[in-house]
Scaffold this active site. Sequence first.
Site, PDB file in Angstrom:
ATOM      1  N   CYS A 353      38.622   6.705  21.869  1.00  0.00           N
ATOM      2  CA  CYS A 353      39.745   7.381  22.538  1.00  0.00           C
ATOM      3  C   CYS A 353      41.017   6.542  22.557  1.00  0.00           C
ATOM      4  O   CYS A 353      42.037   7.004  23.063  1.00  0.00           O
ATOM      5  CB  CYS A 353      39.356   7.762  23.961  1.00  0.00           C
ATOM      6  SG  CYS A 353      38.171   9.107  24.044  1.00  0.00           S
ATOM      7  N   LEU A 357      43.551   0.321  21.155  1.00  0.00           N
ATOM      8  CA  LEU A 357      44.890   0.591  20.622  1.00  0.00           C
ATOM      9  C   LEU A 357      45.941   0.498  21.718  1.00  0.00           C
ATOM     10  O   LEU A 357      47.039  -0.041  21.501  1.00  0.00           O
ATOM     11  CB  LEU A 357      44.908   1.972  19.973  1.00  0.00           C
ATOM     12  CG  LEU A 357      46.204   2.384  19.278  1.00  0.00           C
ATOM     13  CD1 LEU A 357      46.453   1.491  18.069  1.00  0.00           C
ATOM     14  CD2 LEU A 357      46.144   3.841  18.855  1.00  0.00           C
ATOM     15  N   HIS A 574      17.793  32.640  10.269  1.00  0.00           N
ATOM     16  CA  HIS A 574      18.032  31.766  11.426  1.00  0.00           C
ATOM     17  C   HIS A 574      19.531  31.672  11.722  1.00  0.00           C
ATOM     18  O   HIS A 574      19.964  31.878  12.871  1.00  0.00           O
ATOM     19  CB  HIS A 574      17.453  30.375  11.142  1.00  0.00           C
ATOM     20  CG  HIS A 574      17.583  29.419  12.283  1.00  0.00           C
ATOM     21  ND1 HIS A 574      16.554  29.142  13.141  1.00  0.00           N
ATOM     22  CD2 HIS A 574      18.634  28.672  12.719  1.00  0.00           C
ATOM     23  CE1 HIS A 574      16.956  28.278  14.051  1.00  0.00           C
ATOM     24  NE2 HIS A 574      18.226  27.969  13.803  1.00  0.00           N
ATOM     25  N   GLU A 575      20.327  31.357  10.711  1.00  0.00           N
ATOM     26  CA  GLU A 575      21.762  31.233  10.928  1.00  0.00           C
ATOM     27  C   GLU A 575      22.405  32.585  11.222  1.00  0.00           C
ATOM     28  O   GLU A 575      23.366  32.664  11.996  1.00  0.00           O
ATOM     29  CB  GLU A 575      22.420  30.578   9.702  1.00  0.00           C
ATOM     30  CG  GLU A 575      21.927  29.177   9.383  1.00  0.00           C
ATOM     31  CD  GLU A 575      22.149  28.203  10.531  1.00  0.00           C
ATOM     32  OE1 GLU A 575      23.073  28.433  11.344  1.00  0.00           O
ATOM     33  OE2 GLU A 575      21.398  27.217  10.637  1.00  0.00           O
ATOM     34  N   HIS A 578      22.074  33.235  14.962  1.00  0.00           N
ATOM     35  CA  HIS A 578      23.116  32.561  15.748  1.00  0.00           C
ATOM     36  C   HIS A 578      24.435  33.323  15.671  1.00  0.00           C
ATOM     37  O   HIS A 578      25.089  33.575  16.697  1.00  0.00           O
ATOM     38  CB  HIS A 578      23.328  31.137  15.221  1.00  0.00           C
ATOM     39  CG  HIS A 578      22.227  30.187  15.561  1.00  0.00           C
ATOM     40  ND1 HIS A 578      21.779  29.981  16.840  1.00  0.00           N
ATOM     41  CD2 HIS A 578      21.474  29.367  14.763  1.00  0.00           C
ATOM     42  CE1 HIS A 578      20.807  29.087  16.841  1.00  0.00           C
ATOM     43  NE2 HIS A 578      20.601  28.697  15.586  1.00  0.00           N
ATOM     44  N   ASP A 650      18.196  23.325  18.631  1.00  0.00           N
ATOM     45  CA  ASP A 650      18.618  24.427  19.503  1.00  0.00           C
ATOM     46  C   ASP A 650      17.856  24.407  20.823  1.00  0.00           C
ATOM     47  O   ASP A 650      18.441  24.602  21.899  1.00  0.00           O
ATOM     48  CB  ASP A 650      18.398  25.768  18.794  1.00  0.00           C
ATOM     49  CG  ASP A 650      19.171  25.865  17.492  1.00  0.00           C
ATOM     50  OD1 ASP A 650      20.251  25.250  17.407  1.00  0.00           O
ATOM     51  OD2 ASP A 650      18.692  26.533  16.553  1.00  0.00           O
TER      52      ASP A 650
END
EC number: 3.4.24.-
Length: 781
Positions: A353, A357, A574-575, A578, A650
């Site tokens: 994050c 820096l 399966h996809e 979803h 999942d």
Amino acid sequence: MAAALLLLRALRQSPEPGPWRLWAQLSGRSPGLFSGAGGRRPYVVRGTPIGLAAAGGHTPQSLLLRILTPSFEGVSGLLLKRHIVPSAIRLWQLSGSTLYFNTSGLKQKNKDDDKPKGKAPEDDEEERRRKEREDQMYRERLRTLFIIAIVMSLLNSLSTSGGSISWADFVNEMLAKGEVQRVQVVPESDVVEVYLHPGAVVFGRPRLALMYRMQVANIDKFEEKLRAAEDELNIESKDRIPVSYKRTGFFGNALYALGMTAVGLAILWYVFRLAGMTGREGGFSAFNQLKMARFTIVDGKTGKGVSFQDVAGMHEAKLEVREFVDYLKSPERFLQLGAKVPKGALLLGPPGCGKTLLAKAVATEAQVPFLAMAGPEFVEVIGGLGAARVRSLFKEARARAPCIVYIDEIDAVGKKRSTSMSGFSNTEEEQTLNQLLVEMDGMGTADHVIVLASTNRADVLDNALMRPGRLDRHVFIDLPTLQERREIFEQHLKGLKLTQPSSFYSQRLAELTPGFSGADIANICNEAALHAAREGHTSVHTFNFEYAVERVIAGTAKKSKILSKEEQRVVAFHESGHALVGWLLEHTEAVMKVSIAPRTNAALGFSQMLPRDQYLFTKEQLFERMCMALGGRAAEAISFSRVTSGAQDDLRKVTRIAYSMVKQFGMAPSIGPVSFPEAQEGLVGIGRRPFSQGLQQMMDHEARLLVARAYRHTEKVLLDNLDKLQALANALLEKEVINYEDIEALIGPPPHGPKKMIAPQKWIDAEKEKQASGEEEAPAP
């Protein structure tokens, strides 16, 4: 030990200080013998002083020379051969020897010529101190060479032993060939020492080692066994091997062990004495370097480095640390009001994050010395080094005050100190932490030294480190928001050659990357540039950014992994499960892309969603997220009447959401509005739980009911839309990849209204429109 005593005796008899007088006395020569006659120019002596000495005679000096000469020459040759010492001249300098030697007359003349004329008393004192330092260096070098010579002599004496042999090797390779000179039996240790003739040939090669040891099971019958072996080999009586017995006794072994222990302790004493000489001229700097803090000094006055303008986002964090910068630049503005600036600040936040820096920007903006050091560099395996390095760091900081001390990853030395009840204790880390606490706010604390530290594990830091007066200003740097992500993209896109202005990409990329850190955003920009270079493009295009986002989220496509037809069908359904559940439910995110191409992160397919920047979630939203995650498992069960292991990730997500709703968010009516801390991974069973066993069983029961209800709801949604599930699966099997427009064309728009989405295809359309106006044409993705 005898060599050491003789050398010390010769050293005491030396009429003048300096090592060469000792070598000259041992060799029986004077320094004048090595010089030119009269006033001739002296020459460089080649070889070692010991090597120039006479080897004959029976005086203690000649005896010591015969012992130490091989060791000294061996050490010198090894140092020159291995290029550890660049030249023989440098070796003589390191050993404290003199390269040029004059006759007594010439030496007296040089003394007369070198007499100071009109020197001040302070110059004489400085000359005397310089000579004392040189004499001290000579003595230390001589002691070092003396220890090396003793060790090499011991190793040389031990090298005459050839190790252990077996009875078979003794009979076949030594006794049968007539190489054995005599045998000595040591009854107390069941060991037989076999001595060979000089130049003996064993195992087909001449051996320098003339003594071997052999372990015997029954030492009392060894001589009988030896004579039987000689009878079998037909060895005559006059050629039989003589056998002698060596009985050392208790006092002999004790004296030997005591002597070796004394030698070891003497060497250790000398080493630690050298360590105690650190900080003085003539001491060994290696020990001093161990205790010195290896920090990095950044000079902000040079104007080079990272400024606050280079740090995109983090507006609140920059305001917090800017107070320190303003105080260091103009402290009178604060002091006249009686204000006290905090002694330090702790930068907290997830990895990537921008904590380090921001610290670099403070170093540049403050225009004061900035001493940076990592937390793991304090603690080493040698005890006490951590505290010594903390003292060294703050000593340097006080000398350079006003300045800033920055400790990165402070959790390496700032962990909570163990209690008497726990058995996990690290004394070195605790000693380092205690020294750090004293330096930050103790009796000898100096002003104008500000401490900055960063970590992503604030929960493990000691409370004494976090209290007011030390790291009392806590600056939390969270994952960037949408506006901050846009600014970060603008910052990183400045260095890229783009087909469109950076503002054209920054807003869309910021919407595509919710939950990404600054390091992830920098990685996306770099991956896009690398992809454009691999493809041979002269500038970075939209599809290069699309590839970079997809690579960071799911990895690259793994073309070498070929799935069977059956596995492809399972992955496609399966996809599709979803995607369909996410499309039909109200509180789910938009589906941007669905792919069944295997990925390098072990995923056989993925559905890319576009999550919103949302900080508050309702019970219905969390429930539908669980349903969407269970869509793949439910689609497999409905389409194939069986399930596979592909839904493991999942199920893990669903379980975490269910337990969070029950244990932390208070969304289970039977449990009530209570919240318990989340159990840390790897610490199961350690510590006490803030709830009873009965309440734990009730929470487990509620979580199972919640998951079961979500699964039943998911099955109902899919069963009511089997035709749409089949259409999506067939499209995936045909194209491997489908996007938002393809899904909308196949099954229609979402029933609860259009979902917010950022389709990269629209970026390409915008580029094509710009190309039509006469600009360079972008290649096809």
